[in-house]
Enzyme design. Sequence first.
Site, PDB file in Angstrom:
ATOM      1  CB  SER A 127     -90.130   3.471  41.272  1.00  0.00           C
ATOM      2  OG  SER A 127     -89.298   4.511  41.615  1.00  0.00           O
ATOM      3  CG  HIS A 148     -93.025   7.632  38.794  1.00  0.00           C
ATOM      4  ND1 HIS A 148     -92.756   6.881  37.683  1.00  0.00           N
ATOM      5  CD2 HIS A 148     -91.951   7.491  39.610  1.00  0.00           C
ATOM      6  CE1 HIS A 148     -91.581   6.300  37.822  1.00  0.00           C
ATOM      7  NE2 HIS A 148     -91.074   6.657  38.980  1.00  0.00           N
ATOM      8  CD  GLU A 160     -95.036   6.583  34.509  1.00  0.00           C
ATOM      9  OE1 GLU A 160     -95.213   5.820  33.562  1.00  0.00           O
ATOM     10  OE2 GLU A 160     -94.512   6.222  35.573  1.00  0.00           O
ATOM     11  CG  ASN A 198     -89.738   2.938  36.559  1.00  0.00           C
ATOM     12  OD1 ASN A 198     -88.846   3.345  35.819  1.00  0.00           O
ATOM     13  ND2 ASN A 198     -89.976   3.465  37.740  1.00  0.00           N
TER      14      ASN A 198
HETATM   15  N1  LIG Z   1     -83.931   7.073  42.048  1.00  0.00           N
HETATM   16  C1  LIG Z   1     -84.723   7.153  40.982  1.00  0.00           C
HETATM   17  O1  LIG Z   1     -84.284   7.155  39.815  1.00  0.00           O
HETATM   18  C2  LIG Z   1     -86.219   7.273  41.183  1.00  0.00           C
HETATM   19  C3  LIG Z   1     -87.016   7.711  40.116  1.00  0.00           C
HETATM   20  C4  LIG Z   1     -88.390   7.893  40.320  1.00  0.00           C
HETATM   21  C5  LIG Z   1     -88.949   7.604  41.564  1.00  0.00           C
HETATM   22  N2  LIG Z   1     -88.147   7.155  42.576  1.00  0.00           N
HETATM   23  C6  LIG Z   1     -88.780   6.888  43.875  1.00  0.00           C
HETATM   24  O2  LIG Z   1     -88.578   8.010  44.708  1.00  0.00           O
HETATM   25  C7  LIG Z   1     -88.496   7.582  46.072  1.00  0.00           C
HETATM   26  C8  LIG Z   1     -87.187   8.063  46.660  1.00  0.00           C
HETATM   27  O3  LIG Z   1     -86.124   7.464  45.940  1.00  0.00           O
HETATM   28  P1  LIG Z   1     -84.650   8.087  45.972  1.00  0.00           P
HETATM   29  O4  LIG Z   1     -83.935   7.490  44.812  1.00  0.00           O
HETATM   30  O5  LIG Z   1     -84.732   9.574  46.136  1.00  0.00           O
HETATM   31  O6  LIG Z   1     -84.093   7.427  47.328  1.00  0.00           O
HETATM   32  P2  LIG Z   1     -82.849   7.921  48.194  1.00  0.00           P
HETATM   33  O7  LIG Z   1     -82.370   6.712  48.909  1.00  0.00           O
HETATM   34  O8  LIG Z   1     -81.889   8.721  47.399  1.00  0.00           O
HETATM   35  O9  LIG Z   1     -83.539   8.945  49.256  1.00  0.00           O
HETATM   36  C9  LIG Z   1     -84.522   8.547  50.173  1.00  0.00           C
HETATM   37  C10 LIG Z   1     -84.542   9.577  51.305  1.00  0.00           C
HETATM   38  O10 LIG Z   1     -85.669   9.275  52.158  1.00  0.00           O
HETATM   39  C11 LIG Z   1     -85.250   9.596  53.483  1.00  0.00           C
HETATM   40  N3  LIG Z   1     -86.143   8.967  54.451  1.00  0.00           N
HETATM   41  C12 LIG Z   1     -86.157   7.675  54.893  1.00  0.00           C
HETATM   42  N4  LIG Z   1     -87.117   7.539  55.839  1.00  0.00           N
HETATM   43  C13 LIG Z   1     -87.716   8.753  55.987  1.00  0.00           C
HETATM   44  C14 LIG Z   1     -88.759   9.245  56.828  1.00  0.00           C
HETATM   45  N5  LIG Z   1     -89.386   8.464  57.697  1.00  0.00           N
HETATM   46  N6  LIG Z   1     -89.108  10.549  56.718  1.00  0.00           N
HETATM   47  C15 LIG Z   1     -88.475  11.357  55.841  1.00  0.00           C
HETATM   48  N7  LIG Z   1     -87.481  10.952  55.020  1.00  0.00           N
HETATM   49  C16 LIG Z   1     -87.101   9.665  55.109  1.00  0.00           C
HETATM   50  C17 LIG Z   1     -83.818   9.061  53.524  1.00  0.00           C
HETATM   51  O11 LIG Z   1     -83.114   9.586  54.632  1.00  0.00           O
HETATM   52  C18 LIG Z   1     -83.280   9.536  52.181  1.00  0.00           C
HETATM   53  O12 LIG Z   1     -82.719  10.838  52.255  1.00  0.00           O
HETATM   54  C19 LIG Z   1     -88.654   6.050  46.057  1.00  0.00           C
HETATM   55  O13 LIG Z   1     -90.005   5.735  46.267  1.00  0.00           O
HETATM   56  C20 LIG Z   1     -88.217   5.698  44.647  1.00  0.00           C
HETATM   57  O14 LIG Z   1     -88.772   4.489  44.205  1.00  0.00           O
HETATM   58  C21 LIG Z   1     -86.794   7.005  42.428  1.00  0.00           C
END
Ligand SMILES: NC(=O)c1ccc[n+]([C@@H]2O[C@H](COP(=O)([O-])OP(=O)(O)OC[C@H]3O[C@@H](n4cnc5c(N)ncnc54)[C@H](O)[C@@H]3O)[C@@H](O)[C@H]2O)c1
Length: 291
Positions: A127, A148, A160, A198
């Site tokens: 993000s 993204h 994005e 964002n």
């Molecule tokens: N939540 C949102 O609204 C949103 C929107 C756009 C982008 N993002 C981005 O997407 C990414 C994930 O965010 P999220 O909200 O899904 O987080 P989340 O906490 O819901 O999920 C993250 C997952 O990654 C896993 N993980 C951690 N280490 C790992 C590894 N070494 N190998 C494989 N998996 C691993 C965790 O176990 C978890 O299931 C981040 O970079 C975040 O910034 C989030």
Amino acid sequence: MNDQKNSNDGKPRVAIIGAGTMGNGIAQVCALAGRQVILVDISDNALERGIATLSGNLERQVKKGLIDEADRQAALGRIQPQTHYGALAGSELVIEAASENLELKRQILTLIEEATESDALIASNTSSLSISELASVLGKPERFIGLHFFNPVPVMTLVEVIRGLQTAEATYAKALAFAGQIGKTAISVRNSPGFVVNRILCPMINEAIFVLQEGLASAEDIDTGMRLGCNHPIGPLALADLIGLDTLLAILETFHRDFGDPKYRPSTLLKEMVAAGYLGRKSGRGFHSYT
Ligand SMILES: NC(=O)c1ccc[n+]([C@@H]2O[C@H](COP(=O)([O-])OP(=O)(O)OC[C@H]3O[C@@H](n4cnc5c(N)ncnc54)[C@H](O)[C@@H]3O)[C@@H](O)[C@H]2O)c1
């Protein structure tokens, strides 16, 4: 493209790292678009949670008449959960969607590069982290790009597409084509903290948290105000709960550090809630309650 990269129907295989909020949504969308999907997380528990979430989402889509039962079953059948990176071999595209942490993502990108063929595209769903900086850990940074997605991925149609300094034109063209193939609309963005959406959205949510912290209005009234006064489909605090308060805090900390501008400082209330383990929907409690 070699045969190994093709699923039975000839569509290239996609791998997704992280089965959390975003990863399971991306897996769902790719599988519904006919792609074979490898979904990787660190534990069977995390994978089970991710599959349960996307399975429930697919059921809701059937109930709403958006897809039929055969689509749902076919999509579920295309998703292969895995806990080891060796499963990435043969993927045409790997999308990293693990937790928002620079050091973790650097480690994961190295593992992805070791496990994939040299012509595979590697993308991050980060993000806020720099695409150029993430690319720099790779031996072939020209094949790296930001993809993204927005939350919830099955509902939000925007992606994005972010080019780092090293991203090749061919990588950019393939990423744009992929976004179209899975039914998303892409906008092209130059690498900068938080990209476009964002950069505008997260300071607005942070301001809503400051407003709550200062006791100007209740969480319900702040959200109602922005829904009815600005026609936002969801209030900023409910949106923070949907994003995940830890993820939101990580984004704001990146803005604060990378721009060096105090206007991006995260509110102390947000920091306190994350420290307390109140992470929003995913933990059952944030600015609103979900139990
Ligand atoms: N939540 C949102 O609204 C949103 C929107 C756009 C982008 N993002 C981005 O997407 C990414 C994930 O965010 P999220 O909200 O899904 O987080 P989340 O906490 O819901 O999920 C993250 C997952 O990654 C896993 N993980 C951690 N280490 C790992 C590894 N070494 N190998 C494989 N998996 C691993 C965790 O176990 C978890 O299931 C981040 O970079 C975040 O910034 C989030």
